[in-house]
Scaffold this active site. Structure first.
Site, PDB file in Angstrom:
ATOM      1  N   LYS A  77      -8.330 -10.524 -17.980  1.00 20.01           N
ATOM      2  CA  LYS A  77      -8.649 -10.883 -19.359  1.00 20.01           C
ATOM      3  C   LYS A  77      -8.244 -12.315 -19.702  1.00 20.01           C
ATOM      4  CE  LYS A  77      -9.815  -8.323 -22.259  1.00 20.01           C
ATOM      5  NZ  LYS A  77     -11.137  -7.931 -22.788  1.00 20.01           N
ATOM      6  N   CYS A  92       5.170  -6.235   1.587  1.00 24.44           N
ATOM      7  CA  CYS A  92       5.553  -4.826   1.589  1.00 24.44           C
ATOM      8  C   CYS A  92       4.936  -4.077   2.777  1.00 24.44           C
ATOM      9  CB  CYS A  92       5.188  -4.187   0.250  1.00 24.44           C
ATOM     10  SG  CYS A  92       6.075  -2.651  -0.070  1.00 24.44           S
ATOM     11  N   TYR A  93       3.931  -3.211   2.539  1.00 24.69           N
ATOM     12  CA  TYR A  93       3.293  -2.510   3.658  1.00 24.69           C
ATOM     13  C   TYR A  93       2.773  -3.510   4.685  1.00 24.69           C
ATOM     14  CZ  TYR A  93      -0.011   0.267   6.383  1.00 24.69           C
ATOM     15  OH  TYR A  93      -0.679   0.865   7.425  1.00 24.69           O
ATOM     16  N   HIS A 100       7.675  -7.653  -3.917  1.00 24.56           N
ATOM     17  CA  HIS A 100       6.363  -7.990  -4.488  1.00 24.56           C
ATOM     18  C   HIS A 100       6.484  -9.257  -5.345  1.00 24.56           C
ATOM     19  CE1 HIS A 100       4.005  -4.397  -3.374  1.00 24.56           C
ATOM     20  NE2 HIS A 100       5.178  -3.780  -3.420  1.00 24.56           N
ATOM     21  N   ASP A 106     -15.182  -9.935 -23.484  1.00 18.91           N
ATOM     22  CA  ASP A 106     -15.795  -9.892 -22.158  1.00 18.91           C
ATOM     23  C   ASP A 106     -17.315 -10.022 -22.222  1.00 18.91           C
ATOM     24  OD1 ASP A 106     -13.191  -9.432 -21.308  1.00 18.91           O
ATOM     25  OD2 ASP A 106     -13.432  -7.264 -21.385  1.00 18.91           O
ATOM     26  N   GLY A 130       0.825  -1.198   0.000  1.00 22.41           N
ATOM     27  CA  GLY A 130       0.000   0.000   0.000  1.00 22.41           C
ATOM     28  C   GLY A 130       0.861   1.251   0.000  1.00 22.41           C
ATOM     29  N   GLU A 168       4.156 -10.924  -6.574  1.00 21.99           N
ATOM     30  CA  GLU A 168       3.042 -11.019  -7.509  1.00 21.99           C
ATOM     31  C   GLU A 168       3.315 -10.401  -8.870  1.00 21.99           C
ATOM     32  OE1 GLU A 168       2.178  -7.245  -5.068  1.00 21.99           O
ATOM     33  OE2 GLU A 168       3.199  -9.170  -4.827  1.00 21.99           O
TER      34      GLU A 168
END
Length: 508
Positions: free
Chosen positions: A364, A79-80, A166, A224, A53, A168
């Site tokens: 997506k 992280c945060y 991170h 979509d 964050g 991710e």
């Protein structure tokens, strides 16, 4: 209820990427803002992930949750989240002398299940201004970098792990494997699949839409809305009424192509030609946010008008996906708004329908996997993303029929050339943009003063980040020559080499 991981969002733009990576490992997860972290607790939560964050844990109003909430779960704090845990348990966090942003080399200092089959040193992605300089009691360092001594830590007396980097983001080279190791460490069920998503979504739609009610679906021709409509049709059958609106802002010959494809898969939309109405509401409008909102409002008005001619239409189906939500509104926490999207930001506050957005939690590539499981043909699923407002946000400045036609012709040449050369399926998205400037040129020994077209082609995995596509010079030259020679009114073509971030994929 399916077992899952709860991701607590402290406001990071990467929070949804955590969810994407975990779901790609066949573990279901849900994101909740930190303000709602402890709501709806039950025994289906398998583990907790705390996101990063933008705030500092040293701020007076720093985002926080009850520490006792975490006691019963394995925790991965990123992280945060890692700084917050260290701070809450008596460790020391200080503002770093210099912000660590970008790639760093991670070194293992102690063995831990998080490092199973990880080759060290390994590149990870950092993005933080504060640093943990002292760990709380019973915590120990398991990795560092050249710049920070505490890059990852664990506890002796609880199944909690903190990482300053991170895992991710794709820049962390073995980040996905690190996340997988946490899932194994937390003993999470690995049974989340597109087929399971389809099953649970259809069940949810059937419970939402009563037997005597109907839904109307906003078909756009894109991946979509096609997948969303197919899902809802499987749930409620012919009580789904599909509508295709010709806004006049679509690509060249898009209407004919889209209707042909829809008939192939059993969707037979009612067609409304509203081109003149859309051009009318956009006359004189140059602000991109205003364009989006006007287009969104007219869409809803047209749907409402059509729905009033049908009995018991209470629902509007939309193909909203995660990137739309992330960039439009802080729906999953305090992450910053980037821009409004037609599927989200353009909706009026008082909607005459209840929304059904079955893909709202998917990226997506996940939508395409669901579409594949639904049996939708590949040529429909692999179409490049196309924005809800259409060419209106690829024309910088005022939108007019003449300018749309210019862009349609140039864009068609670009896309067709990509298909002919095999590049269409290699890139995530490609399109042309009409710029609000003219430039001097020479054609046939005569001076010209005509429009400029920008070409954009990007690589991406999920639309959250993107790199510009290194198209061959020969291909770009071929496209530019065709556009300038065949589209009267254009005498210059340029190529956009911006990445996301800092730029967005679309220009507006």
């Amino acid at each position: 209820m399916h077992k899952y991981i709860r991701i607590i969002d402290f406001g990071s733009q990467y929070t949804q990427l955590i969810a994407r990576r975990i779901r790609s490992l066949n573990v279901y997860c849900e994101i909740v803002p930190y303000t709602k972290a402890t709501e709806k607790l039950d025994n289906t939560i398998q583990a907790i992930v705390l996101s990063g964050g933008p705030a500092s844990v040293l701020d007076a109003n720093a985002p926080s949750i009850p520490l006792t909430f975490l006691e019963n779960y394995p925790v991965l704090a990123i992280c945060y989240g890692a700084q917050w845990i260290a701070h809450q348990l008596g460790g020391k966090v200080l503002q770093a002398q210099k912000r660590e942003y970008g790639k760093a080399l991670l070194h293992k200092t102690q063995s831990h299940p998080l490092w199973k089959n990880i080759d060290f040193p390994t590149i990870v992605w950092m993005s933080h201004a504060d640093s943990i300089i002292e760990l709380p009691e019973n915590a120990y360092v398991i990795a560092n970098t050249d710049d920070i001594p505490i890059a990852a830590f664990a506890f002796k007396d609880r199944p909690w792990i903190g990482v300053q980097f991170h895992p991710e983001v794709s820049h962390s080279e073995q980040g996905l494997k690190i996340l997988e190791n946490f899932l194994d460490f937390a003993q999470c069920d690995r049974d989340w699949t597109p087929e399971h998503f389809i099953e649970t979504t259809i069940t949810a739609i059937r419970s939402q839409v009563k037997a005597n009610e109907q839904a109307i679906c906003a078909l756009s021709g894109g991946v979509d809305s096609t997948v969303a409509a197919t899902l809802v049709q499987k749930a409620i059958g012919n009580r789904l009424k599909t509508v295709f609106i010709n806004t006049g802002l679509l690509r060249k010959q898009e209407v004919e192509s889209v209707l042909k494809h829809y008939h192939e898969i059993g969707l037979n939309p009612h067609v409304i030609d509203a081109s003149e109405q859309f051009f009318s509401i956009l006359k004189g409008i140059t602000d991109p946010e205003e364009k989006r909102k006007r287009i969104g409002k007219l869409f809803i008005d047209l749907f409402h008008h059509y729905a009033k001619m049908l009995p018991n239409v209470h629902y509007l189906v939309q193909g909203t996906i995660y990137p739309d939500v992330i960039e439009s509104t802080s729906v999953a926490g305090p992450s910053a708004t980037i821009k409004s999207h037609h599927n989200v930001g353009g909706l009026p506050e008082k909607l005459p329908f209840e929304l059904i957005e079955p893909l709202r939690m998917l990226f997506k590539d996940e939508v395409r996997e669901v579409g594949k499981a639904l049996g939708i043909p590949k040529h429909l699923l692999m179409r490049h993303p196309f924005p809800g407002p259409g060419l209106a946000i690829r024309i910088i400045g005022e939108v007019t029929p003449a300018r749309v036609q210019l862009l349609q012709e140039a864009d068609a040449i670009f896309i067709q050339t990509l298909r002919e050369t095999g590049w269409y399926d290699k890139v995530w998205q490609a399109f042309a943009v009409l710029l609000p400037v003219k430039s001097v040129g020479v054609m046939g020994d005569q001076r010209t003063y005509e429009h400029v077209i920008a070409l954009r082609a990007v690589y991406s995995q999920d639309g959250m980040t993107a790199d510009w596509a290194k198209l061959p010079y020969e291909l770009l030259e071929r496209v530019a020559n065709k556009i300038i020679n065949q589209v009267k009114g254009i005498n210059r073509v340029v190529y956009d080499i911006s990445t996301k971030p800092p730029a967005t994929i679309e220009w507006e």
